[in-house]
Motif scaffolding. Sequence first.
Motif, PDB file in Angstrom:
ATOM      1  N   ALA A 209     -40.790 -50.188  57.498  1.00 45.08           N
ATOM      2  CA  ALA A 209     -40.003 -50.005  58.721  1.00 45.08           C
ATOM      3  C   ALA A 209     -38.781 -50.894  58.698  1.00 45.08           C
ATOM      4  N   SER A 210     -37.771 -50.483  59.462  1.00 43.75           N
ATOM      5  CA  SER A 210     -36.584 -51.289  59.736  1.00 43.75           C
ATOM      6  C   SER A 210     -36.275 -51.137  61.223  1.00 43.75           C
ATOM      7  N   PHE A 215     -34.539 -48.843  68.499  1.00 39.24           N
ATOM      8  CA  PHE A 215     -35.549 -48.053  67.807  1.00 39.24           C
ATOM      9  C   PHE A 215     -36.059 -48.807  66.579  1.00 39.24           C
ATOM     10  N   ILE A 216     -37.313 -48.540  66.267  1.00 43.79           N
ATOM     11  CA  ILE A 216     -37.879 -48.948  64.984  1.00 43.79           C
ATOM     12  C   ILE A 216     -37.980 -47.699  64.127  1.00 43.79           C
ATOM     13  N   SER A 217     -37.328 -47.736  62.973  1.00 45.72           N
ATOM     14  CA  SER A 217     -37.386 -46.611  62.041  1.00 45.72           C
ATOM     15  C   SER A 217     -38.622 -46.789  61.166  1.00 45.72           C
ATOM     16  N   LEU A 218     -39.672 -46.059  61.507  1.00 49.02           N
ATOM     17  CA  LEU A 218     -40.938 -46.150  60.787  1.00 49.02           C
ATOM     18  C   LEU A 218     -40.957 -45.110  59.675  1.00 49.02           C
ATOM     19  N   MET A 219     -41.060 -45.559  58.434  1.00 56.90           N
ATOM     20  CA  MET A 219     -41.107 -44.650  57.288  1.00 56.90           C
ATOM     21  C   MET A 219     -42.509 -44.642  56.703  1.00 56.90           C
ATOM     22  N   LEU A 231     -38.825 -42.230  64.536  1.00 54.98           N
ATOM     23  CA  LEU A 231     -38.102 -43.178  65.381  1.00 54.98           C
ATOM     24  C   LEU A 231     -38.985 -43.544  66.571  1.00 54.98           C
ATOM     25  N   VAL A 232     -39.376 -44.811  66.621  1.00 61.31           N
ATOM     26  CA  VAL A 232     -40.266 -45.299  67.673  1.00 61.31           C
ATOM     27  C   VAL A 232     -39.455 -46.156  68.636  1.00 61.31           C
ATOM     28  N   PRO A 233     -39.353 -45.787  69.914  1.00 58.35           N
ATOM     29  CA  PRO A 233     -38.569 -46.581  70.871  1.00 58.35           C
ATOM     30  C   PRO A 233     -39.182 -47.956  71.105  1.00 58.35           C
TER      31      PRO A 233
END
Length: 696
Positions: A209-210, A215-219, A231-233
């Motif tokens: 993640a970044s 937002f947290i961009s969860l990969m 994309l997790v708020p």
Amino acid sequence: MAALEEGFTLSAVPLGAGPHGLLGVEQSDKADQFLVTDGGRTVILYKVSDQKPLGSWSVKQGQIITCPAVCNFQTGEYIVVHDNKVLRIWSNEDVNLDKVFKATLSAEIYRIHSIQGAEPLVLFKEGAVRGLEALLAEPQQKIETVISDEEVIKWTKIFMVFKHTVLIFITEKHGNYFAYIQKFNSHTLSKYTLLLGQEEKSVIQSFSASVDRNFISLMSLSSDGCVYETLVPIHPRDPEKDQRVVRSLLLKTVVSGDARNGVALTVLDQDHVAVLGPLLPSSKECVSIWNTKFQTLQASKELPQGTSGQLWYYGENLFVLHGKFLTVIPYKCEVSSLAGALGKLKHSQDPGTQTVPHFVNWETSRGHRFGSQNSEQSKRILRRRKPEVSVQNPASKQLLSAIKKDSEKHIEEELCKFLAIKPTPDFNTIIGDIVSELLGRHKAEPSFYPRNSLMQLIQTHVLSHSLCPGLMEAALEKADVQMLQLCLQQFPDIPESVTCACLKIFLSDSVQEEKMEEQTEVLHNGFNAEEENCGNCDRELNKKPQDAAEETTSCPVIPKRAALLNAILHSAYSEMFLLPHLKDIPAQHVTLFLQYLYFLYLKCSENATMTLPGLHPPTLNQIMDWICLLLDANFTVVVMIPEAKRLLLSLYKFVKSQVCICSELNKIEVSFRELQKLNQEKNNRELYSIEVLELF
């Protein structure tokens, strides 16, 4: 454009041989130093630029490290967890972990997170999060359950967002995945359900993640070989309600879809990710860098010795377990452009231009500490359990009242009623208070010895020696071998002096056969009473031992005494602190114990795949370790005993034969290595061929 440079081996010692592999690589308080935690007993501090270790620390034999060691950036100290609940805190000056600060917590820990500018955070397996200082002030505080039953934490990471700490952890239950966002400026917890979309049958194998403002961009890397993004708020509209987020395809087929193990994913910057795994079916494992903006492979490097499916990165270095050795692979990622993505960038990046990453910078992040407790007020004096705990349970109040004045039988009845009630969050603390009250009355009234009640409390699996040190002391005074055996099996933190005191009682004449027959509940964790090899093999200590070579097929002790000795073999210890106490054991007892260990050694060596009977038989490594410990501590005494001469000769001959076997195996290993090199050189084989390989 990105590039992978030539890697180098950081550790000259094989790693990842423990039951949990390599647990982690974490940044130290110095940019070039990293803590490497093996999945067994060891934490090593490495300096990457010098490619050498600066320090190494290990827990006791029998203990096991259960999560990666981290650095407390506020104090420069190191923190590690062993046996799920025990915290150890030390500094570079400390040599032995047994002598450093210790705190036993009331719940099992999943991970400790540390980030510069903030207090370390402890994430428990049930989903609760605590600041380190608050835990050290009251280690036995109750820990609430956040996640549901059968929900298991799979991955977690910490970020700094607008100078505030944000923690994300992913859980899984029956193939469904959930994301929890914990914000510590507002102390709010948000839950999201991850919808897999059309790829519902795929299994997520790795997360990364970044963070980008809101937002947290969860990969996630799935079993179909593709990378997905969710994309997790960070700031949900309604934190009280469970919300849903959908993942979308980011990269297609970055690893072979048939790769079931050895794959990992990590975000490098806003446009690049590193992936560990085979690029094509049946190909070798490799580490590769992908451009997510232009969907292109930028660089790859084969890892012919295989990997553990673990990948870490700090600064411009990738860390990967290549074979059994930790390898560092430097990499470069330039500003993403179409020319660079296609490999047509003819000039290097402008020195004044820097990549602006959307991920947290562990070295420069700043933030507020979790909680309102001032670090100057949280001194080491607070790092102990508070002795007084308020008990609200009526049943426990009634039990504590009965302990002060009632008979042992009545106390047993009240204890059964209390244990039949559903456990409350402060159950561990209440059990500790009950044991303290029982031992306190026993000390005031020596005739009062509530053995049955104490045995029931030990079997609740929440006690430890540090919480009730007087328990084993009372059992030693009474020579209560059954209780001592149970404590050795349940307590992970028994001092070496107490272990040796138990060993003396187990080997002494005070443990008579009649007395042991009365204690019918002694667990035969090493031998059954019907075991043929031990059925008629009782040996009194005052009787001279017979020729060891003639009695290798019979056990030198009765089965119940063997079960007690096996509990000693399973106990955790530190060799440095155990040896002085072993020297105090009488020579006859040492000889008898050596004879029993030699019997176990022969029994295991007859067939390497055979296990000893019983629920918890000792392992070959445990047997060998104790033989070495006894000889190291008492060799000059034992060698003078005529009865032990034949035993020592038998041990010498047996070890000599094992050394010869190992020597021959080493020779064969060299030949196999040469064969492997020949196979690697011959890549252009036809469909059918005959090869002649000569071994010299």
